[in-house]
Write a protein that holds these residues in place. Structure first.
Motif, PDB file in Angstrom:
ATOM      1  N   UNK A   8       3.534  71.146 111.515  1.00  6.17           N
ATOM      2  CA  UNK A   8       4.823  70.969 112.184  1.00  6.17           C
ATOM      3  C   UNK A   8       4.677  70.116 113.436  1.00  6.17           C
ATOM      4  N   UNK A   9       3.631  70.386 114.210  1.00  5.84           N
ATOM      5  CA  UNK A   9       3.386  69.589 115.408  1.00  5.84           C
ATOM      6  C   UNK A   9       3.208  68.115 115.050  1.00  5.84           C
ATOM      7  N   UNK A  10       2.406  67.852 114.022  1.00 11.58           N
ATOM      8  CA  UNK A  10       2.197  66.468 113.609  1.00 11.58           C
ATOM      9  C   UNK A  10       3.478  65.810 113.142  1.00 11.58           C
ATOM     10  N   UNK A  60       5.278  62.602 114.926  1.00 12.37           N
ATOM     11  CA  UNK A  60       5.546  61.402 114.147  1.00 12.37           C
ATOM     12  C   UNK A  60       7.016  61.004 114.239  1.00 12.37           C
ATOM     13  N   UNK A  61       7.916  61.988 114.153  1.00 12.03           N
ATOM     14  CA  UNK A  61       9.344  61.693 114.252  1.00 12.03           C
ATOM     15  C   UNK A  61       9.691  61.108 115.616  1.00 12.03           C
ATOM     16  N   UNK A  62       9.094  61.646 116.670  1.00 10.44           N
ATOM     17  CA  UNK A  62       9.345  61.115 118.013  1.00 10.44           C
ATOM     18  C   UNK A  62       8.872  59.669 118.128  1.00 10.44           C
ATOM     19  N   UNK A  88      17.356  75.944 111.740  1.00  7.25           N
ATOM     20  CA  UNK A  88      16.965  75.566 113.095  1.00  7.25           C
ATOM     21  C   UNK A  88      17.889  74.468 113.617  1.00  7.25           C
ATOM     22  N   UNK A  89      18.492  74.652 114.774  1.00  9.89           N
ATOM     23  CA  UNK A  89      19.321  73.595 115.350  1.00  9.89           C
ATOM     24  C   UNK A  89      18.461  72.539 116.035  1.00  9.89           C
ATOM     25  N   UNK A 130      17.322  64.354 121.092  1.00 14.04           N
ATOM     26  CA  UNK A 130      17.441  65.563 120.281  1.00 14.04           C
ATOM     27  C   UNK A 130      16.277  65.640 119.301  1.00 14.04           C
ATOM     28  N   UNK A 131      15.573  66.760 119.300  1.00 14.20           N
ATOM     29  CA  UNK A 131      14.434  66.954 118.406  1.00 14.20           C
ATOM     30  C   UNK A 131      14.927  67.615 117.121  1.00 14.20           C
ATOM     31  N   UNK A 132      14.704  66.984 115.979  1.00 12.11           N
ATOM     32  CA  UNK A 132      15.184  67.534 114.699  1.00 12.11           C
ATOM     33  C   UNK A 132      14.266  68.645 114.200  1.00 12.11           C
ATOM     34  N   UNK A 133      14.443  69.829 114.727  1.00 14.52           N
ATOM     35  CA  UNK A 133      13.545  70.925 114.389  1.00 14.52           C
ATOM     36  C   UNK A 133      13.626  71.304 112.921  1.00 14.52           C
ATOM     37  N   UNK A 134      14.829  71.299 112.332  1.00 13.24           N
ATOM     38  CA  UNK A 134      14.950  71.762 110.954  1.00 13.24           C
ATOM     39  C   UNK A 134      14.277  70.815 109.969  1.00 13.24           C
ATOM     40  N   UNK A 135      14.538  69.516 110.076  1.00 15.44           N
ATOM     41  CA  UNK A 135      13.956  68.581 109.111  1.00 15.44           C
ATOM     42  C   UNK A 135      12.439  68.524 109.238  1.00 15.44           C
TER      43      UNK A 135
END
Length: 244
Positions: free
Chosen positions: A21-23, A27-29, A207-208, A221-226
Motif C-alpha cells: 500500500x505504501x508503495x 507511486x500515485x503521488x 476509504x474516502x 487529495x490522496x486516493x486511499x481507496x484505489x
C-alpha cells in the motif's frame, strides 16, 4: 472495496499489505498527484524518524506560477480540503513551538509532509506506541504536515483512537469517539496553528480521499481507496479469502 478486518489474520500478512500500500501511494503521488517540484519517497529517514511516505520539495524547475499562492503548480491543482477542521490549536501552542526547527532536509531537499499508515505493531506494547506518538508529535512540532491512516480498531493504549492520543499530547485537549465509527483518518495542517481534519470510517466502509497538505491551506487529495484496492490485489489469495 470495503475496509477489511485485519485482526483476522497474522500481523505478518498486514505487514505484506502495508508495504504494498505504501508503495502504491508513493507511486500515485509521483505519477501526477504532486506538483512537479514535489516528490514522494517511501521508508526513508528524516532526522532519525522513520515515516512511511516522505513528501519533499525539490529545488528544481517546478512551476511557481500560482496567483495569490493558490491554484495550479506544475499542472496540478492545489486547494483547501473539502473537509472542515474538527479542531485547531490556539496561538499558545505556536508560541511554545517557535524554537523548533520547521525545516528538515533529506538529500538536501526539504521535507514538507509525512504519510503514516499505522501497523498493529505500533500499538502492540507501550514502548512502540509511545515511540509512534513521539515521532508524530515531533513532525507536527517541526511544522511538517502529517496524514495518519489507522484502519485498526482502538486498543487499550488508544481507547479513543490514535488521534485522541496525539491531540491530547499537542493541545492538551480530550477527543472522544462516538458511535461505531472507530477507525481514524487524520490530516494535520501545520501553520501558525495546527488544524486537524478527521474522519472515522468503520470496517466495511470504503476509504474516502484525505488531504495531504503541502503548505498551509494547500493540499492534494490522496486516493486511499484505489491504492488500497491495488495493494490488496497483491495479498495472496488464501488470505484474501480469509479476510472476505
Amino acid at each position: 472495496m470495503p475496509i477489511h478486518d485485519w485482526s483476522r489474520v497474522d500481523t505478518g500478512i498486514f505487514h505484506h499489505f502495508h508495504q504494498s500500500w505504501i508503495g502504491t501511494i508513493a507511486q500515485a503521488l509521483n505519477e501526477g498527484l504532486l506538483p512537479g517540484d514535489y516528490y514522494a519517497l517511501k521508508e526513508q529517514f528524516a532526522g532519525g524518524l522513520g515515516p512511511d511516505v516522505l513528501t519533499l520539495q525539490g529545488t528544481g524547475n517546478g512551476d511557481e506560477n500560482r496567483p495569490n499562492g493558490r491554484g495550479t503548480r506544475g499542472g496540478v491543482s492545489l486547494a483547501a480540503p473539502k473537509l472542515q477542521p474538527v479542531a485547531q490549536t490556539d496561538m499558545a501552542f505556536y508560541r511554545r513551538k517557535q524554537t523548533m526547527i520547521a525545516i528538515r532536509h533529506v538529500s538536501d531537499d526539504r521535507v514538507v509532509a509525512i504519510l503514516e499508515i499505522v501497523s498493529p505493531s505500533n500499538k502492540a506494547a507501550q514502548y512502540p506506541f509511545q515511540a509512534f506518538l513521539k515521532k508524530a508529535i515531533e513532525f507536527i512540532e517541526a511544522g511538517i504536515h502529517l496524514l495518519i491512516v489507522d484502519i485498526h480498531r482502538p486498543g487499550r493504549r488508544d481507547p479513543q483512537g490514535i488521534h485522541a492520543a496525539i491531540w491530547n499530547a499537542i493541545a492538551g485537549e480530550d477527543y472522544c469517539l462516538s458511535g461505531e465509527k472507530s477507525l481514524t483518518l487524520a490530516a494535520y495542517e501545520c501553520g501558525t496553528s495546527v488544524r486537524v481534519y478527521v474522519l472515522h470510517p468503520t470496517i466495511g466502509d470504503p476509504l474516502p480521499e484525505m488531504p495531504l497538505f503541502l503548505e498551509p491551506g494547500e493540499a492534494v487529495s490522496v486516493p486511499l481507496e484505489s491504492t488500497y484496492d491495488a495493494a490488496f490485489a497483491e495479498v495472496p489469495r488464501r488470505w484474501q479469502r480469509m479476510l472476505g
